[in-house]
Structures are given as C-alpha cells and as structure tokens.
Design a protein around this motif. Structure first.
Motif, mmCIF file in Angstrom:
data_model
loop_
_atom_site.group_PDB
_atom_site.id
_atom_site.type_symbol
_atom_site.label_atom_id
_atom_site.label_comp_id
_atom_site.label_asym_id
_atom_site.label_seq_id
_atom_site.Cartn_x
_atom_site.Cartn_y
_atom_site.Cartn_z
ATOM 1 N N LYS A 10 -43.059 -30.154 23.556
ATOM 2 C CA LYS A 10 -42.788 -30.141 24.962
ATOM 3 C C LYS A 10 -41.542 -30.967 25.341
ATOM 4 O O LYS A 10 -41.899 -32.083 25.027
ATOM 5 C CB LYS A 10 -44.021 -30.595 25.181
ATOM 6 N N VAL A 11 -40.697 -30.607 25.844
ATOM 7 C CA VAL A 11 -39.485 -31.261 26.213
ATOM 8 C C VAL A 11 -39.694 -31.453 27.993
ATOM 9 O O VAL A 11 -39.886 -30.565 28.632
ATOM 10 C CB VAL A 11 -38.111 -30.746 26.026
ATOM 11 N N THR A 12 -39.642 -32.621 28.484
ATOM 12 C CA THR A 12 -39.780 -32.829 29.810
ATOM 13 C C THR A 12 -38.455 -33.742 30.163
ATOM 14 O O THR A 12 -37.866 -34.448 29.331
ATOM 15 C CB THR A 12 -41.119 -33.835 30.181
ATOM 16 N N ILE A 13 -38.491 -33.728 31.303
ATOM 17 C CA ILE A 13 -37.295 -34.632 32.029
ATOM 18 C C ILE A 13 -37.531 -35.916 31.664
ATOM 19 O O ILE A 13 -36.619 -36.691 31.194
ATOM 20 C CB ILE A 13 -37.346 -34.476 33.600
ATOM 21 N N GLU A 14 -38.800 -36.527 31.549
ATOM 22 C CA GLU A 14 -39.053 -37.984 31.113
ATOM 23 C C GLU A 14 -38.789 -38.151 29.565
ATOM 24 O O GLU A 14 -38.233 -39.029 29.312
ATOM 25 C CB GLU A 14 -40.530 -38.267 31.380
ATOM 26 N N SER A 15 -38.936 -37.128 28.841
ATOM 27 C CA SER A 15 -38.844 -37.137 27.317
ATOM 28 C C SER A 15 -37.252 -37.248 27.068
ATOM 29 O O SER A 15 -36.810 -37.436 26.101
ATOM 30 C CB SER A 15 -39.578 -36.128 26.717
ATOM 31 N N LEU A 16 -36.316 -36.958 28.016
ATOM 32 C CA LEU A 16 -34.875 -36.567 27.908
ATOM 33 C C LEU A 16 -34.306 -37.953 28.334
ATOM 34 O O LEU A 16 -33.107 -38.316 27.901
ATOM 35 C CB LEU A 16 -34.167 -35.583 28.493
ATOM 36 N N LYS A 17 -34.881 -38.838 29.232
ATOM 37 C CA LYS A 17 -34.213 -40.039 29.683
ATOM 38 C C LYS A 17 -33.865 -41.037 28.488
ATOM 39 O O LYS A 17 -34.703 -41.276 27.592
ATOM 40 C CB LYS A 17 -35.440 -40.895 30.628
ATOM 41 N N GLY A 18 -32.852 -41.450 28.595
ATOM 42 C CA GLY A 18 -32.306 -42.431 27.358
ATOM 43 C C GLY A 18 -31.904 -42.128 26.402
ATOM 44 O O GLY A 18 -31.564 -42.722 25.279
ATOM 45 N N LYS A 19 -31.969 -40.719 26.039
ATOM 46 C CA LYS A 19 -31.390 -40.143 24.759
ATOM 47 C C LYS A 19 -29.918 -40.048 24.809
ATOM 48 O O LYS A 19 -28.939 -40.072 25.667
ATOM 49 C CB LYS A 19 -31.948 -38.485 24.808
ATOM 50 N N SER A 20 -29.306 -40.022 23.666
ATOM 51 C CA SER A 20 -27.916 -39.997 23.294
ATOM 52 C C SER A 20 -27.295 -38.758 23.522
ATOM 53 O O SER A 20 -28.353 -37.624 23.755
ATOM 54 C CB SER A 20 -27.576 -40.173 21.841
ATOM 55 N N THR A 21 -26.155 -38.469 23.552
ATOM 56 C CA THR A 21 -25.535 -37.196 23.881
ATOM 57 C C THR A 21 -25.979 -36.171 23.083
ATOM 58 O O THR A 21 -26.415 -35.056 23.456
ATOM 59 C CB THR A 21 -23.908 -37.320 24.034
ATOM 60 N N THR A 22 -25.959 -36.610 21.594
ATOM 61 C CA THR A 22 -26.135 -35.419 20.754
ATOM 62 C C THR A 22 -27.742 -35.374 20.877
ATOM 63 O O THR A 22 -28.015 -34.014 20.627
ATOM 64 C CB THR A 22 -25.957 -36.239 19.412
ATOM 65 N N GLU A 23 -28.652 -35.924 21.042
ATOM 66 C CA GLU A 23 -29.894 -36.071 21.247
ATOM 67 C C GLU A 23 -30.400 -34.910 22.404
ATOM 68 O O GLU A 23 -31.156 -34.168 22.245
ATOM 69 C CB GLU A 23 -30.964 -37.187 21.385
ATOM 70 N N LEU A 24 -29.508 -35.161 23.537
ATOM 71 C CA LEU A 24 -29.829 -34.313 24.867
ATOM 72 C C LEU A 24 -29.339 -33.014 24.570
ATOM 73 O O LEU A 24 -30.182 -32.062 24.916
ATOM 74 C CB LEU A 24 -29.014 -34.777 25.888
ATOM 75 N N VAL A 25 -28.322 -32.712 23.773
ATOM 76 C CA VAL A 25 -27.573 -31.686 23.251
ATOM 77 C C VAL A 25 -28.856 -30.677 22.603
ATOM 78 O O VAL A 25 -28.913 -29.593 22.687
ATOM 79 C CB VAL A 25 -26.260 -31.667 22.885
ATOM 80 N N GLN A 26 -29.140 -31.484 21.435
ATOM 81 C CA GLN A 26 -29.758 -30.844 20.303
ATOM 82 C C GLN A 26 -31.276 -30.715 20.967
ATOM 83 O O GLN A 26 -31.960 -29.372 20.557
ATOM 84 C CB GLN A 26 -29.891 -31.770 19.064
ATOM 85 N N GLY A 27 -31.607 -31.294 21.627
ATOM 86 C CA GLY A 27 -33.186 -31.164 22.158
ATOM 87 C C GLY A 27 -33.253 -30.186 23.224
ATOM 88 O O GLY A 27 -34.253 -29.273 23.122
ATOM 89 N N THR A 28 -32.286 -29.877 23.978
ATOM 90 C CA THR A 28 -32.321 -28.781 25.112
ATOM 91 C C THR A 28 -31.776 -27.332 24.498
ATOM 92 O O THR A 28 -32.553 -26.443 24.723
ATOM 93 C CB THR A 28 -31.513 -28.986 26.097
ATOM 94 N N TRP A 29 -30.982 -27.385 23.402
ATOM 95 C CA TRP A 29 -30.852 -26.323 22.762
ATOM 96 C C TRP A 29 -32.019 -25.681 21.880
ATOM 97 O O TRP A 29 -32.270 -24.626 22.011
ATOM 98 C CB TRP A 29 -29.478 -26.605 21.635
ATOM 99 N N ARG A 30 -32.884 -26.408 21.571
ATOM 100 C CA ARG A 30 -34.117 -25.972 20.768
ATOM 101 C C ARG A 30 -34.870 -25.158 21.863
ATOM 102 O O ARG A 30 -35.567 -24.042 21.278
ATOM 103 C CB ARG A 30 -34.938 -27.045 20.436
#
Length: 169
Positions: A10-30
């Motif tokens: 589960k990806v939430t707005i809260e779980s995306l906070k503080g992530k690196s650019t790569t982590e944000l892109v890879q996490g949302t791409w999933r």
C-alpha cells in the motif's frame, strides 16, 4: 482509474514523504504498472490530443477506432514496458544511459524530431497524474518531471547525433 495496492504494498501520501527522487518514481510506477495496457492507451491518446500530426508517425494511423486499435495497443504496451525498464534502471544510471542512447538513436529511423520529446513528456506526466490520483503530489510530480528531463536529454542528444550522421543531412 487510480490504482489499488495490496495491504503489504500500500502506497500512501504519507509513505511517499521524505523519499528520494528514485524511490518516488519507482514506488509510484509500481502502482501504474498494475494496469500498463490502459495507461499505455491513455498515454498515446493524450499524445495525439496534444499533437494530432504525431499519429502519422505510426503504422496504426489508419486503424479505427484508434483506442481499440490492435496496433496501438501493442505499441502502447511495448512503450510502457520500456518506461518500466527505464524506471527499474534508475538504480544503475551507468547501465541505463547507453540503453537510452540506443533508444534515441533508433527513433531517428521513425521520423521522430527533438520537439516530440516535450510532447511525450507532457503526455507521460498527464497520464501519471490521471493514474495516481491523490498520490500525484508536488514531490511526485517533481520527481517524475526531473527523471523524464534526464531521459529526454540523453535520448534527444542521441537522436540529434543520429540525424546529423545520417546520409543526406
């Protein structure tokens, strides 16, 4: 068509906070890759909405209705898988850059022009925004825009080099 995720991913707005650019892109791409076919069709329809003449570059240009075109569906799925491979490759830029350069070079044969990259970027960001819904935060948008900007700069330089090296140029 906002994606859903299982409890363990589960990806939430809260779980995306503080992530690196790569982590944000890879996490949302999933999340996006849970329905690549639908996102791919949306992506290409958006390209043709932004730049109708771009349709003439594709072999499926005369297939109607376009949204149901087997040719477009196949190409859209292929492009989205390629985006996914690039996203996965963000963890190893040294390996990703030559792949992007080869892709840029290959697009010279298809009649792609440097100006087309901005159109593709606009369509990609729009598609991601539509697909991610409330997860399309300013940080996610900036991460994707920056990542696409890097991809564009590498592919565009390779395309220009291929165009200049081609006979009759």
């Amino acid at each position: 068509m906002a994606p859903t995720a299982t409890a363990e991913e589960k990806v939430t707005i809260e779980s995306l906070k503080g992530k690196s650019t790569t982590e944000l892109v890879q996490g949302t791409w999933r999340l996006v890759e849970q329905d690549l076919d639908a996102h791919g069709i949306k992506f290409f329809m958006r390209i043709f909405e932004i730049a109708p003449p771009a349709l003439q570059l594709f072999s499926f240009k005369n297939e109607v209705p376009l949204e149901e075109s087997p040719g477009m569906k196949k190409h859209a799925a292929s492009v989205m898988r390629t985006v996914g491979a690039a996203v996965a490759g963000l963890s190893d830029l040294a390996a990703l850059v030559p792949v992007l350069q080869a892709l840029g070079t290959r697009h010279d044969a298809y009649g792609v022009q440097p100006a087309h990259f901005a159109i593709v970027g606009e369509a990609l960001l729009w598609t991601l925004e539509q697909g991610l819904g409330e997860l399309w935060t300013e940080d996610v948008k900036n991460a994707w825009a920056g990542t696409y900007g890097t991809v564009q700069s590498v592919m565009e330089a390779a395309l220009i080099e291929a165009t200049q090296a081609a006979p009759n140029n």
